[in-house]
Design an enzyme around this catalytic site. Structure first.
Site, short mmCIF file in Angstrom:
data_model
loop_
_atom_site.label_atom_id
_atom_site.label_comp_id
_atom_site.label_asym_id
_atom_site.label_seq_id
_atom_site.Cartn_x
_atom_site.Cartn_y
_atom_site.Cartn_z
N ALA A 186 0.80 -1.23 0.00
CA ALA A 186 0.00 0.00 0.00
C ALA A 186 0.83 1.28 0.00
CB ALA A 186 -0.93 -0.01 1.22
N ASN A 260 2.35 -9.78 -0.90
CA ASN A 260 3.43 -10.36 -1.69
C ASN A 260 4.12 -11.51 -0.96
OD1 ASN A 260 4.70 -10.27 -4.22
ND2 ASN A 260 6.52 -9.30 -3.34
N ARG A 261 3.49 -12.04 0.06
CA ARG A 261 3.89 -13.30 0.69
C ARG A 261 2.71 -14.28 0.75
NH1 ARG A 261 7.59 -10.54 0.03
NH2 ARG A 261 9.34 -10.00 1.41
N GLU A 388 11.27 -3.15 -9.22
CA GLU A 388 11.39 -2.18 -8.12
C GLU A 388 11.80 -0.83 -8.69
OE1 GLU A 388 10.72 -2.59 -4.97
OE2 GLU A 388 10.77 -4.75 -4.55
#
Length: 436
Positions: A186, A260-261, A388
């Protein structure tokens, strides 16, 4: 009369300033430390400290290449620094006071908004309702090219929508699909504008040199995976990372899961079991409706997704599977396409940005599990990446004045990956459909 009005105005301003400052008080006396990594042992030490002290890793870093950045609350600061000193790991203060940095970020956004009479949706940090309205406008204006899809509701009941862009209504299976999504985390505000700018370049501002990207490729663009967390990061906690779910099967007052896990690839391996931890993976894979929608899109188009691009911030990395250090069978073309992306973005980078590093996520950074990147690979995407974006020294609070450059730089990288992977898809498609 004038004096009383002036007093009221001053009082209102004081209340506004106090409310703004108070929103970041949770980070009072919290600092961010840079850690100079020498080798993989230093990386392992830092990862253990992350788990044991419940630290927030802003950037994991690369030994002898890029420093790690760690947010450390005051109650574990002495223990953290003592552990580094014991192993003679060099460190320094990167952000002395996180609260002040966040207040400065608020000022940057306010100044930017006041300086621009008009702006596009992708030029700043627009809210959930504005993003949805823009997607609806684009779909209404280009009905023969764009389809707006409502994947379903978030945990808190917000619609999660995405755009399908195709000249052939996704019916030509000789065309690969490029699936990009943003904002699983977020606080990574720079990511959604990149996705919306990609829509703009494909639909509203298609240039002659990019006509092939529209004609030869179908696109799925999901700009806001985690709307609940995103809205919470605007109203309550700027550095909120997780979803906003609660789980009645888990006895905890804490809220949310690290999206993301939460995917079904080695789920929970090496992640904290404490639901309050910032990288808590959830009690089970796909416990979050938001990650389930990403899974469903990949399943619906299995065999045609040539690239799955999971967009994050920050660090200047192009990473690929798998998070345990093993490699997919087509690791060489994945690396070559990723390297072309990194080189393209490097050619446009600002001086204060690092060069993009490309490679396997576990080798370049650290071991992970349950990531979108890994799931994209096992779910059938030919090439699955974590991207990223730059932080420019501002970490997660990049001033919006940088967004135009991030958008254009990243779009050029996306275009390169789309073209290179298109040919790989065609070769595979032709081989599979040629009579023997």
């Amino acid at each position: 009369m004038q004096r009383s009005v002036w007093v009221c105005v001053c009082a209102a301003a004081a209340v506004l300033c106090a409310a703004r400052a108070g929103r970041h008080d949770a980070y009072s006396r919290t600092a961010v430390f840079g850690v100079q990594l020498r080798n993989t042992s230093d990386l392992e030490l830092l990862h253990n400290l992350e788990l044991n002290l419940d630290l927030d890793m802003w950037q994991y870093g690369m030994p002898l290449v890029r420093d790690a950045m760690v947010m450390v609350p005051p109650h574990v600061r002495e223990e953290f620094l003592s552990a580094l000193d014991k192993e003679e790991v060099s460190h320094y203060v990167h952000v002395e006071n996180v609260t002040q940095a966040l207040e400065k970020h608020d000022e940057d956004i306010a100044r930017w908004k006041s300086s621009r009479a008009t702006r596009q949706i992708f030029q700043g940090y627009m809210r959930y309702d504005d993003i949805n309205a823009e997607m609806e406008r684009i779909a209404d204006r280009h009905p023969n090219l764009v389809t707006l899809v409502n994947a379903g509701k978030s945990f808190e009941g917000r619609d999660i929508k995405y755009l399908k862009i195709s000249t052939t209504n996704f019916e030509d299976h000789s065309k690969p699909i490029y699936f990009m999504e943003a904002m699983i985390h977020a606080r990574e505000w720079v990511t959604t504008p990149v996705a919306m700018y990609s829509v703009y370049r494909l639909v509203e501002n298609l240039r002659a040199q990019d006509q092939d990207l529209l004609n030869d490729i179908d696109w799925i663009i999901l700009p806001l995976v985690n709307p609940d967390g995103y809205e919470y990061s605007h109203t309550e906690d700027r550095l909120w990372r997780k979803t906003r779910s609660t789980d009645p099967t888990v006895d905890t007052p804490c809220i949310g899961v690290d999206g993301n896990r939460n995917f079904d690839v080695r789920h929970g391996v090496g992640t904290p079991t404490n639901p309050c931890a910032i990288t808590y993976a959830g009690a089970r894979p796909f416990s979050e409706p938001e990650t389930g929608y990403v899974r469903d899109i990949l399943a619906e188009h299995k065999g045609r997704v040539q690239i799955f691009m999971d967009i994050h911030s920050y660090g200047n990395y192009v990473l690929f599977a798998y998070g345990d250090g093993t490699l997919p069978p087509n690791a060489v073309p994945i690396f070559l396409v990723g390297s072309a992306m990194g080189a393209t973005m490097d050619a446009m980078k600002l001086p204060q940005a690092g060069f993009y590093r490309v490679g396997n996520s576990a080798t370049v950074l650290y071991s992970t599990s349950g990531s979108a990147q890994d799931y994209g690979q096992v779910a059938g995407a030919a090439m699955s990446y974590t991207l990223e974006l730059p932080g420019y020294g501002y970490d997660f609070v990049v001033p919006p004045s940088y967004q135009d450059h991030i958008n254009e730089e990243t779009w050029q990288g996306i275009a390169v990956t789309a073209r290179l992977s298109r040919q790989l898809y065609r070769d595979r498609y032709n081989a599979a459909n040629t009579p023997r």
